[in-house]
Design a protein around this motif. Structure first.
Motif, PDB file in Angstrom:
ATOM      1  N   PHE A 153     -15.369  54.396  22.095  1.00  0.00           N
ATOM      2  CA  PHE A 153     -14.129  54.403  22.856  1.00  0.00           C
ATOM      3  C   PHE A 153     -14.005  55.729  23.611  1.00  0.00           C
ATOM      4  O   PHE A 153     -14.587  56.740  23.214  1.00  0.00           O
ATOM      5  N   ARG A 154     -13.202  55.714  24.656  1.00  0.00           N
ATOM      6  CA  ARG A 154     -13.010  56.928  25.434  1.00  0.00           C
ATOM      7  C   ARG A 154     -12.373  58.005  24.554  1.00  0.00           C
ATOM      8  O   ARG A 154     -11.291  57.822  23.995  1.00  0.00           O
ATOM      9  N   SER A 155     -13.037  59.140  24.434  1.00  0.00           N
ATOM     10  CA  SER A 155     -12.682  60.125  23.414  1.00  0.00           C
ATOM     11  C   SER A 155     -11.413  60.884  23.720  1.00  0.00           C
ATOM     12  O   SER A 155     -10.775  61.423  22.800  1.00  0.00           O
ATOM     13  N   ILE A 156     -10.987  60.978  24.993  1.00  0.00           N
ATOM     14  CA  ILE A 156      -9.769  61.736  25.299  1.00  0.00           C
ATOM     15  C   ILE A 156      -8.548  60.831  25.410  1.00  0.00           C
ATOM     16  O   ILE A 156      -7.447  61.302  25.699  1.00  0.00           O
ATOM     17  N   ALA A 157      -8.737  59.527  25.175  1.00  0.00           N
ATOM     18  CA  ALA A 157      -7.612  58.609  25.243  1.00  0.00           C
ATOM     19  C   ALA A 157      -6.826  58.633  23.939  1.00  0.00           C
ATOM     20  O   ALA A 157      -7.293  59.105  22.903  1.00  0.00           O
ATOM     21  N   LYS A 158      -5.624  58.118  23.994  1.00  0.00           N
ATOM     22  CA  LYS A 158      -4.765  58.038  22.824  1.00  0.00           C
ATOM     23  C   LYS A 158      -5.385  57.109  21.787  1.00  0.00           C
ATOM     24  O   LYS A 158      -5.846  56.015  22.120  1.00  0.00           O
ATOM     25  N   PRO A 159      -5.429  57.496  20.511  1.00  0.00           N
ATOM     26  CA  PRO A 159      -5.990  56.620  19.476  1.00  0.00           C
ATOM     27  C   PRO A 159      -5.240  55.283  19.434  1.00  0.00           C
ATOM     28  O   PRO A 159      -4.028  55.230  19.652  1.00  0.00           O
TER      29      PRO A 159
END
Length: 521
Positions: A153-159
């Motif tokens: 998953f995109r690592s800087i996105a909100k969990p």
């Protein structure tokens, strides 16, 4: 480059037949791309492991846009998400498809899109592991390509802990592309062998004329072992391996569409054909003169092994010698297996055939002593995989194994029986088939062929009757190809009909045995 913003009405008629155990968690019929996040859909909470499917149709020749998924709790104002860092994202740029992996955009295979063509997508999502895989079937084809396997998953996105929001956005103009029939299904409910899609104008060659994506095949490929003269599965069920050989996997231009495994059709289409005629095993020759490389293994052999497993095929990796035994041959075959076996030893659908056809009429004792170190090497790396062992004089007999068997467990002996060998069939294995595990690794014919001449009438039907009376003996027809003789396929890669070629007999024989002696989980 300036992007033309064209508005198209319905281009093709789309019919989806979803035959699943239970209803989909969400289904949305048509979504057009919007400018800068205009198309935002709330699709509810979809947790755990999921399978998502949709059809994408480009409506302009060149477009830039993306689609993706985020948590249902993401805030949306005026139909624009407040946080636009979506966790799972596909980007369409200059006719290519990219997938978000952490911070990077990349793809394992480049797929080029065409205007007004339909692309069937499937995404496997593991929310707890924060990983996903993306597959696509391009328009007019009948196999999936893996664009992304286990991307992050995109690592800087909100969990996130669900996939509740779906967005479609273009960086150019509205309605650059269209999404049809988005579905979200819990993985434990998803039965891919029942999931069928019909798209008007999409050509398929499936028996039931419906579209089938061969994922998590219904037919398993569990570990196999030897019990007496039988191959058995873990539950002790008797197994007989029946299928075909294809041309040498390293054969380059001899492969359809230029020899690549990622080009249109390619070897994947050939493997699909084998499954459709009910083959359970495919033999993958690799020429003995070929030097194994990382590039070949990871870009060709391993993807083929992966695909075989997905569609329920056992795969025999065959070091394809036709020649004399000497020190150079010994060095090369040992180096080959020392590289290949450790990388495939954990694959239950892989069998190793140590040497194809020593050409000379060596004494069996000489052959056993020469080849035993190869068997030992393979077994040292692979404690469980079946090892297939041919023999001298082009593997025309395994009789010597009665008095001087190879040392080791889960060993299967191989004989090649063409029309010229058939009169000596009893010496080859006929009077001891019930004592050793045996496979006819090559048989086949073509009328007036230079080396393997024969017809159904003077060889094929009698050969079938002979093996049917010896039910533990498996077989593979040579050759499921249109250049390697005796051929079974024409220039369009279709089975050549008639009694002068082995294709019709092979198809009938496999069909009649499709429910007999198959492995079970």
């Amino acid at each position: 480059m300036k992007i033309n913003c064209l508005r198209y009405k319905s281009i093709v008629s789309l019919i989806l037949l979803w035959l699943l155990i239970s209803a989909q968690a969400f289904s949305q019929e048509t979504i057009y791309s919007g400018t800068f996040g205009e198309q935002i859909l709330k699709i509810g909470e979809n947790k755990g492991q999921l399978v998502l499917e949709w059809v994408m149709t480009p409506l302009v020749n060149i477009f830039r846009g993306s689609l993706g998924f985020a948590d249902s709790s993401i805030e949306v104002k005026d139909n624009i998400p407040v946080q636009r860092h979506y966790n799972l994202e596909l980007l369409f740029h200059n006719r290519s498809i990219y997938v978000r992996d952490g911070l990077d955009l990349r793809h394992d295979i480049q797929i080029t899109t065409e205007m007004q063509k339909q692309y069937y997508f499937r995404m496997e999502v593991d929310l707890p592991a924060m990983e996903y895989s993306v597959f696509v079937v391009p328009a007019g084809e009948d196999r999936e390509y893996a664009i992304a396997k286990n991307y992050s998953f995109r690592s800087i996105a909100k969990p996130i802990d669900d996939l509740g929001t779906f967005f479609v956005v273009t960086g150019g103009c509205e309605k650059d592309f269209r999404i049809d029939s988005l579905t979200v299904t819990p993985a434990h409910q998803y039965k891919a062998e029942l999931s069928k899609i019909k798209i008007a104008g999409l050509k398929t060659n499936l028996d039931d004329k419906s579209y089938h994506v061969p994922v998590n095949a219904e037919i398993p490929t569990p570990w196999l072992s030897v019990n007496g003269n039988w191959i058995v599965d873990p539950a002790g069920n008797k197994v007989v391996l029946r299928g075909v050989s294809i041309a040498a996997l390293n054969a380059g231009t001899k492969w359809l569409n230029g020899g690549c495994v990622t080009c249109e059709g390619g070897v994947w289409s050939l493997l699909d054909k084998i499954v459709r005629i009910h083959g359970r095993v495919v033999r993958l020759p690799i020429d003995s003169w070929f030097n194994m490389t990382d590039e070949f293994f990871y870009n060709t052999l391993l993807p083929v092994i992966d695909y075989c497993e997905r569609i329920g095929l056992y795969a025999i990796v065959d070091w394809h010698l036709v020649g004399e035994l000497n020190d150079d041959v010994k060095s090369r075959v040992m180096a080959f297996w020392d590289y290949v076996v450790p990388r495939l030893a954990d694959r239950s659908n892989v069998l190793f055939e140590i040497v194809n056809e020593p050409s000379e009429s060596y004494q069996w004792s000489y052959w056993q002593e020469w080849a035993q170190p190869i068997v030992d090497l393979v077994r040292s790396h692979a404690p469980n995989n079946l090892i297939l062992i041919g023999g001298p004089a082009y593997s025309s007999s395994a009789a010597g194994a009665l008095k001087q068997p190879f040392i080791g467990k889960n060993l299967v002996y191989v004989v090649h029986i063409y029309a010229q060998h058939f009169p000596n069939r009893d010496k080859a294995f006929g009077d001891f088939w019930d004592k050793l595990p045996l496979v006819v690794g090559e048989w086949g014919y073509r009328e007036n062929d230079e080396a393997q001449a024969g017809t159904r009438g003077n060889y094929g039907d009698a050969f079938r009757a002979y093996l049917d009376a010896r039910p533990s003996v498996g077989w593979l027809t040579w050759c499921f190809d249109n250049t390697y003789r005796p051929v079974m396929l024409d220039s369009d890669w279709e089975i050549i009909p008639g009694d002068a070629y082995a294709g019709d007999l092979t198809t009938e024989w496999l069909g009649s045995m499709k429910d007999k002696y198959n492995p079970e989980e």
